[in-house]
Structure formats: structure tokens, C-alpha cells
Design an enzyme around this catalytic site. Structure first.
Site, PDB file in Angstrom:
ATOM      1  N   GLU A  50     -29.092  -1.913  12.993  1.00  0.00           N
ATOM      2  CA  GLU A  50     -28.371  -0.783  13.030  1.00  0.00           C
ATOM      3  C   GLU A  50     -28.092  -0.610  14.400  1.00  0.00           C
ATOM      4  O   GLU A  50     -26.783  -0.097  14.832  1.00  0.00           O
ATOM      5  CB  GLU A  50     -28.638   0.544  12.270  1.00  0.00           C
ATOM      6  CG  GLU A  50     -28.951   0.173  10.806  1.00  0.00           C
ATOM      7  CD  GLU A  50     -29.523   1.145  10.222  1.00  0.00           C
ATOM      8  OE1 GLU A  50     -30.649   1.203  10.315  1.00  0.00           O
ATOM      9  OE2 GLU A  50     -29.002   2.271   9.394  1.00  0.00           O
ATOM     10  N   TYR A  51     -29.044  -0.292  15.422  1.00  0.00           N
ATOM     11  CA  TYR A  51     -28.822  -0.017  16.675  1.00  0.00           C
ATOM     12  C   TYR A  51     -27.678  -1.113  17.491  1.00  0.00           C
ATOM     13  O   TYR A  51     -26.833  -0.818  18.134  1.00  0.00           O
ATOM     14  CB  TYR A  51     -30.212   0.000  17.452  1.00  0.00           C
ATOM     15  CG  TYR A  51     -30.032   0.443  18.924  1.00  0.00           C
ATOM     16  CD1 TYR A  51     -30.006  -0.258  19.891  1.00  0.00           C
ATOM     17  CD2 TYR A  51     -29.888   1.876  19.336  1.00  0.00           C
ATOM     18  CE1 TYR A  51     -29.745  -0.005  21.376  1.00  0.00           C
ATOM     19  CE2 TYR A  51     -29.751   2.224  20.562  1.00  0.00           C
ATOM     20  CZ  TYR A  51     -29.730   1.387  21.616  1.00  0.00           C
ATOM     21  OH  TYR A  51     -29.664   1.644  22.725  1.00  0.00           O
ATOM     22  N   LYS A  54     -37.748 -15.001  21.533  1.00  0.00           N
ATOM     23  CA  LYS A  54     -37.534 -13.882  21.974  1.00  0.00           C
ATOM     24  C   LYS A  54     -38.466 -12.959  21.451  1.00  0.00           C
ATOM     25  O   LYS A  54     -38.557 -12.481  20.457  1.00  0.00           O
ATOM     26  CB  LYS A  54     -36.126 -13.153  21.613  1.00  0.00           C
ATOM     27  CG  LYS A  54     -35.886 -11.889  22.108  1.00  0.00           C
ATOM     28  CD  LYS A  54     -34.306 -11.509  22.163  1.00  0.00           C
ATOM     29  CE  LYS A  54     -34.219 -10.129  23.101  1.00  0.00           C
ATOM     30  NZ  LYS A  54     -34.845  -8.847  22.608  1.00  0.00           N
TER      31      LYS A  54
HETATM   32  S1  IVH Z   1     -35.403 -12.890  29.847  1.00  0.00           S
HETATM   33  C1  IVH Z   1     -32.679 -10.484  32.553  1.00  0.00           C
HETATM   34  N1  IVH Z   1     -37.159 -14.057  28.009  1.00  0.00           N
HETATM   35  O1  IVH Z   1     -35.738  -9.358  25.758  1.00  0.00           O
HETATM   36  C2  IVH Z   1     -33.317 -10.393  31.273  1.00  0.00           C
HETATM   37  N2  IVH Z   1     -36.615 -11.612  28.042  1.00  0.00           N
HETATM   38  O2  IVH Z   1     -33.155  -7.820  25.899  1.00  0.00           O
HETATM   39  C3  IVH Z   1     -34.431 -11.126  31.399  1.00  0.00           C
HETATM   40  N3  IVH Z   1     -37.863 -10.683  25.984  1.00  0.00           N
HETATM   41  O3  IVH Z   1     -36.354  -6.732  28.130  1.00  0.00           O
HETATM   42  C4  IVH Z   1     -35.326 -11.205  30.072  1.00  0.00           C
HETATM   43  N4  IVH Z   1     -38.622 -12.420  25.197  1.00  0.00           N
HETATM   44  O4  IVH Z   1     -38.389  -7.700  27.161  1.00  0.00           O
HETATM   45  C5  IVH Z   1     -36.514 -12.894  28.601  1.00  0.00           C
HETATM   46  N5  IVH Z   1     -38.293 -15.158  26.433  1.00  0.00           N
HETATM   47  C6  IVH Z   1     -37.750 -13.906  27.098  1.00  0.00           C
HETATM   48  C7  IVH Z   1     -37.864 -12.781  26.208  1.00  0.00           C
HETATM   49  C8  IVH Z   1     -37.200 -11.512  26.800  1.00  0.00           C
HETATM   50  C9  IVH Z   1     -38.421 -11.173  24.858  1.00  0.00           C
HETATM   51  C10 IVH Z   1     -37.378  -9.177  25.819  1.00  0.00           C
HETATM   52  C11 IVH Z   1     -37.437  -8.723  27.230  1.00  0.00           C
HETATM   53  C12 IVH Z   1     -36.390  -7.772  27.696  1.00  0.00           C
HETATM   54  C13 IVH Z   1     -35.285  -7.961  26.491  1.00  0.00           C
HETATM   55  C14 IVH Z   1     -33.887  -8.149  27.020  1.00  0.00           C
END
Ligand code: IVH
Length: 671
Positions: free
Chosen positions: A36-37, A117
């Protein structure tokens, strides 16, 4: 949309997003689902793209998070910690690639790297000459909260980097995700439920709540984990690609997610996305999509970033696993420690391939907060992929037939009056003889958290109790093959197998035994701590409250609960019967590899342990023990009047543990 309407809608969206971002980032207590967000956020981005003249300076689209809690010190990040733009389809992936190509003015094939992710919280770690000196949360993206001591309790975060023959970098700033496993989350919530504390909505909130504890000791008891995904400034770790960066970080001792894959084409990226989507339920941690990054770091540099997110990466989110259904009835279940839990019976609904029929409503406060009523239409989701939860009620669907959920005042199983324990949200049946509690205790004792007897799962224990073969714990050890074989659904073979499995569990460690008893406030971790301090059951039973509360990790409540349990004549009788049945409780047998690779130096005088005992303990857990300070040393345990070595350790930036912290460490790593 007319521009007047757009102004109104934009204002409404910004206000909602600010409110929910605060709930999510600062309070760790979201009111709406991520899906939703995301939808609100996308609507905002789309409207702003359509009406660029209406983009306000303070729009949430310029922001990357919430505010740090004032109680933590602030840390300015090496460079802003940005967000990722989300995509939801193959078409959007193609347009991401397209945009990258146009920006780079190239038609050459792009190497992309895919990473799961991770659904935890982002942290930044600063290493000076190979030693972890500062750790922080993302905060608002520019300034975060200093949580160095808390992060040091996360076992998979290296406190000191492997040098691999090179001189350590003067400064290395890395970023990664701290998270809680699904199993860790379930255990933590189970424990909190029993203790009448508010439950965490999902593993991510639990991880955030655990890390942002002013007291790092609390953090240390939570099984947090970590994967690294990048460096803050690419210059500090020369490499040609993200793949090489990760490989080098891996060599330094950082945990790299095993699903990271380099892809040569978009169809490979799509295949990888589908593969990870398929396996997500089998993973022990939550992921909510796949991050796709341009692998070449020089291209990343050319692409750069907007105020919100890098141009060289996107997050391909998984479809939300939500559905709506109706609460048909509410049942009140009595747990092992007497806590009464409301469980909603739902009109069965398919949520991404799983039929959901029930959802826990946690407690009275949850029901009130969400304003749930019988016959309400509700939005549900599978949190942690495991347990379904009710996100919110849909009030527009109310037709006037909804009735309030009324909490019973007497136990639905034994009829005794229920008690509201002061300071707890839970309501409890305090009748020690309540058959429902008895049954749950027996299930717990034989099950995974207890002796883990193969063939004695919930259903079979229920049957044994129903048939009168088991009334109390010792009865498990007096079961008879012939009687078992005659039970419905059993046979000679299954009877023999179960008896053999029980026989195998007759020898167990003190920690296992204490954990299996299911004493209130005493879970696996506390049982391990207790087993560290008492060499046998006799000593533990004899310990008074004053002695128990001196143990780190044992609070007043736990001590009271232990004393009450062991003073109960019924407990004494049970232990007597267990010993007669041949149960053997062994002195602590620990894994030999728990402190593998670490080199301890002890200095100053210790109180609970002698210096020799401490060294022995470290060695039996796989650590090496040094007698003088050197580059090899990874951890220093400083007792009272620790002098020169302690100073040296401080200068070297080594972690310095008190005796209590050392004990907590070995206890926490055992079992
Ligand atoms: S790269 C410039 N790699 O997703 C952003 N982020 O929406 C660099 N996250 O704050 C992030 N898995 O907490 C990156 N393999 C991954 C990730 C990841 C989770 C999270 C992270 C970030 C958020 C961004």
C-alpha cells in the site's frame, strides 16, 4: 486531472506518506502494508512527473527515510544512503535498461548483477585499518543513529577484517542489511507473547526494534544476521565491478548472499527473478524483491544518482501476498503458560497458493487497535511467508451486522477466572492444573523446542493424552509398545520407532532439559545461560533468587519464575520420576567450533571464572588464546585492574569484553 485537483491530491499524498514514513522508519510500527505504501509513493512520483511545477521542496520524494531517535548519537554518513526505485514487471525492467542505455549513449550489451532484496534494515559500517569503529542505521539517509555497540553483537558482522596478506585500508565504509531470520522472528514473538509484550508485526520491524535498543545487551540476545551489498565510496576499494567488489568484501570476511548472480542479458535477469521468487518461501529470511544493478563500476559512476535513488539500480519487487476475507468467528486458545490468545477463524482464502483459514489476533490491545469485529471484512497478508496476519479492517464493507469480539473472563478450558497480570497486555489462566496448559506443556516438551522426539508431534501427543497414556512428562518414559501399537493409526513398527526415539533422548544436556520444561520466561537462550552457571540440575534447583538475578541475562521475572517452579513439590516429584525412568542430564556438551577463528586475550582479574577456566572455556569452543598482545588477537576480555593490555587494545580498536559479556557471548553461542 485538472491542475486544481492534482494540487489537492498531491497534498493528501504527501501528508499520508509523511505520516506512514514516520510510523515505519521512526516508530517501527507501520499501519499499512509495504504494498500500500509503495502504491501511494508511485502515485506521488507519477503525479509529480506529470506536474513538475507542483513538486514541493519538502516532498517525501526528496527524502530517503525517517528521523533518528534522539536518544542515539548521530552519525553523518560518508555519502547519502539512497533508496531504490521500484519496478513491478518485465516491461518496466526493459524500460530501466532502455533509460540506462540512453543515458550512457550506448547500444553495447549491459552486464547486470542481481541480488535478493533483503527485507531488513540498512546499516553503514566504518572500518579503520581493518577494525570496526562506527556502525549506524540509515536514519534520514544523510544522518543516522550510532549503534556501534549494538551492531557488534551481530555475529556475522566482522569486528576485524581478514587482511589476506594486504595492508588493511586506512578507512573502508561498507553497507549492508541487518535482518532477523523467519525462525528467529517466530521465536522472539512467541517469547514476547508469553511475556505479555507487544508483538512485532514482521521480521523487519523486529530487526529494527532489536538493533535500536539503547541497551546493546538486549540486542545481543536477538539472533540478528547480516549480508553486505556494497561500499559507500567505490574509490576506497578499487574494483572494476560490483561482482569484484563483493568478492573482495567476501575475502575480508563479510557475508555475501549466495544468490547474487551476474547476468549477461535481460532474459537472464528475468529468469533469475523468477528463480528467486520461486525459492523465497524456502529461504529462512525475508526478501521482497530482486535488486538489479549495472555491474560495471565506471558505468555506475557515469550514471550517478538523483536526490532519491541511483540511476544504476532498481528493485524489482515481488507481488504483494495479500487478500481480503471475512472473520467468521473468534476462538480463545489457552497456551502452555496459561496465556489466552484470540484466534480468528476466517472464510478460507487463497493467498498466493496457500489456503488461509485462521489468523492470530495476538491480544486484546491488538483487537482494539485494529477495531476488529466478527463478520468484518479484513485485509490479510502472509507475513514472514509463514503466519497469516490481519493488516486492517475495511470499514467501507461494514453492513451493520458486525459484533464486537468479547474477551472471556473465565478460562474456556477449565472455567477458572482469568487474571490480567499487571504490566502485561496478556490475560492468563493461573490454574496450574488447567488441562489445556498441561496438554500444551506436554506438546512443548516432546516437540521441537523441547526433546524433539521424532514421531511425537502435536497430533500424536494429543492422542496419547486423550487415550490417558500420558498425563505428565514422566509418562513419556513409561510408554508401552503393546499399548501404543493398539492405538488408532499406529502399528507395531511406529510404536517401536517412537520408543526408540524416546530412548535416544534419555541423555541430554542441562540446557536442553531446562529449555524443554517450558518454564515461564525461560526459553532456549536463558536455559543456555543457566547451564553455563550451574554445573548440574541440583545446583540450579538450589539457587535462590539473589543468586539467579546476578546472572547476566536473568531478570527479576525470570528468577521469580524459576524459584516458583523449582519450589513446587510437583516439580520435585516429576524430576524424581524422570530420574527413576533413567533420564540422564549431562554436564554441558558444547560445539567445538563456536569461537572458531577468534583469538582471545585475557587480562585483569576475573570473578566468576578463574583465568584458567576462562581460557579453557574459550579453547573448548574453538578459539585460540594469546598470552600477549599482537595483530592476531581478535577479542580482549578485561577483568578488574586490567592495565597496559587493555590500553593497547583500546588503541588498536579491538573489542573489549567484560567478564560478564564474555560469559554472555559463550552462553549465547552455545546450544
Ligand atoms: S543497494 C543506493 N542492494 O533496499 C541504494 N539495497 O530501497 C543502495 N536493500 O536501503 C542499496 N537488499 O536497505 C541494495 N542487495 C541489495 C539490497 C538493498 C536490500 C535495501 C537497502 C536499501 C533499500 C533501498
Amino acid at each position: 486531472m485538472t491542475s486544481r485537483k492534482a494540487v489537492d491530491r498531491l497534498e493528501a499524498l504527501r501528508e499520508q506518506l509523511r505520516f506512514h514514513a514516520h510510523r515505519y522508519y521512526t516508530l517501527d510500527d507501520p499501519m499499512i502494508s509495504d504494498g500500500e505504501y509503495d502504491a501511494l509513493f508511485r502515485e506521488l512520483l507519477e503525479l509529480e512527473a506529470q506536474y513538475p511545477e507542483l513538486v514541493a521542496e519538502d516532498s517525501p520524494s526528496h527524502r530517503v527515510g525517517g528521523l533518528p531517535l534522539p536518544a542515539f548519537a548521530s552519525v553523518a554518513h560518508a555519502s547519502p544512503m539512497l533508496s531504490l526505485d521500484n519496478i513491478f514487471s518485465e516491461a518496466e525492467l526493459a524500460s530501466f535498461e532502455d533509460k540506462v542505455r540512453r543515458y550512457l549513449k550506448t547500444d553495447a550489451p549491459l552486464r547486470l548483477i542481481t541480488e535478493p532484496k533483503l527485507d531488513g534494515l540498512a546499516v553503514e559500517l566504518v572500518y579503520r585499518r581493518g577494525v570496526l569503529v562506527v556502525g549506524s542505521t540509515r536514519g534520514d539517509g544523510v544522518v543516522g543513529e550510532e549503534v556501534t555497540a549494538q551492531l557488534k553483537t551481530v555475529q556475522s558482522i566482522p569486528l576485524r577484517l581478514h587482511d589476506a596478506g594486504e595492508t588493511p585500508l586506512e578507512e573502508l565504509v561498507v553497507r549492508g542489511e541487518v535482518f532477523l531470520s523467519k525462525k528467529g522472528f517466530l521465536l522472539l514473538n512467541q517469547q514476547r507473547q508469553e511475556e505479555g509484550e507487544a508483538l512485532f508485526a514482521n521480521p523487519r520491524n523486529a530487526a529494527a526494534g532489536s538493533l535500536r535498543q539503547l541497551d546493546p545487551k538486549v540486542t545481543a540476545r536477538r539472533p540478528l544476521d547480516f549480508f553486505i551489498y556494497g561500499v559507500a565510496a567505490p574509490e576506497s576499494l578499487p574494483a572494476a565491478s560490483q561482482e569484484e567488489t563483493l568478492r573482495r568484501l567476501g575475502q575480508m570476511g563479510f557475508p555475501i548472499n549466495p544468490l547474487v548472480t551476474v547476468c549477461a542479458s535481460l532474459s537472464e535477469v528475468e529468469a533469475q527473478y523468477r528463480r528467486i521468487l520461486e525459492m523465497r518461501h524456502a529461504l529462512d529470511y525475508e526478501i521482497d524483491g530482486v535488486v538489479i544493478k549495472v555491474d560495471d563500476l565506471s558505468l555506475q559512476g557515469r550514471l550517478g544518482a538523483t536526490a532519491r535513488s541511483p540511476r544504476w539500480a532498481v528493485a524489482w519487487k515481488f507481488p504483494a501476498v495479500q487478500a481480503t476475507t471475512v472473520i467468521e468467528a473468534v476462538e480463545f486458545q489457552v497456551g502452555r503458560t496459561g496465556v489466552v490468545t484470540p484466534v480468528a477463524h476466517l472464510k478460507p482464502v487463497d493467498v498466493n497458493g496457500v489456503m488461509v483459514k485462521r489468523a492470530t489476533l495476538h491480544n486484546q490491545d491488538e483487537i482494539a487497535r485494529k477495531d476488529l469485529r466478527i463478520h468484518d471484512t479484513v485485509l490479510i497478508q502472509r507475513a514472514g511467508d509463514v503466519i497469516p496476519e490481519i493488516v486492517k479492517v475495511i470499514p467501507e464493507m461494514r453492513r451493520g451486522q458486525e459484533s464486537p469480539i468479547i474477551f472471556p473472563t473465565t478460562c474456556p478450558e477449565c472455567g477458572q477466572k482469568l487474571a490480567q497480570i499487571p504490566g502485561e497486555v496478556a490475560v492468563r489462566c493461573v490454574n496450574a492444573l488447567c488441562p489445556a496448559q498441561r496438554l500444551q506443556q506436554l506438546i512443548y516438551f516432546a516437540g521441537k523446542s523441547g526433546l524433539d522426539v521424532e514421531g511425537l508431534g502435536k497430533k500424536n501427543v494429543e492422542q496419547l493424552v486423550r487415550e490417558g497414556l500420558v498425563r505428565a512428562i514422566p509418562d513419556f518414559f513409561h510408554l508401552d509398545a503393546e499399548q501404543l501399537a493398539r492405538l488408532d493409526g499406529w502399528g507395531e513398527k511406529s510404536a517401536r520407532n517412537v520408543l526408540a526415539a524416546i530412548e535416544k533422548r534419555k541423555t541430554l544436556s542441562l540446557a536442553q532439559f531446562v529449555a524443554a520444561l517450558g518454564i515461564r520466561h525461560v526459553g532456549e537462550v536463558t536455559a543456555g545461560v543457566l547451564a553455563e552457571h550451574f554445573s548440574d540440575l541440583h545446583q540450579l534447583r538450589a539457587a535462590g533468587k539473589d543468586k539467579l538475578v546476578q546472572i547476566e541475562g536473568v531478570g527479576e521475572q525470570t528468577a521469580d519464575s524459576l524459584v516458583e517452579y523449582f519450589q513446587d513439590p510437583a516439580t520435585a516429584e516429576m524430576i524424581e520420576r524422570l530420574q527413576q525412568a533413567g533420564l540422564v542430564i549431562e554436564a554441558q556438551g558444547k560445539s567445538q567450533t563456536l569461537l572458531d577463528g577468534r583469538v582471545f586475550l585475557f587480562t585483569g582479574s576475573l570473578h566468576t571464572l578463574s583465568r584458567e577456566e576462562a581460557k579453557h572455556l574459550a579453547k573448548t569452543l574453538g578459539a585460540q588464546v594469546a598470552t600477549s598482545m599482537s595483530q592476531r588477537v581478535t577479542d580482549v576480555v578485561a577483568g578488574e585492574k586490567a592495565g597496559g593490555k587493555r590500553k593497547q587494545a583500546e588503541q588498536m580498536g579491538l573489542p573489549i569484553l567484560s567478564e560478564q559479556q564474555f560469559l554472555a557471548l559463550v552462553a549465547q553461542r552455545s546450544g
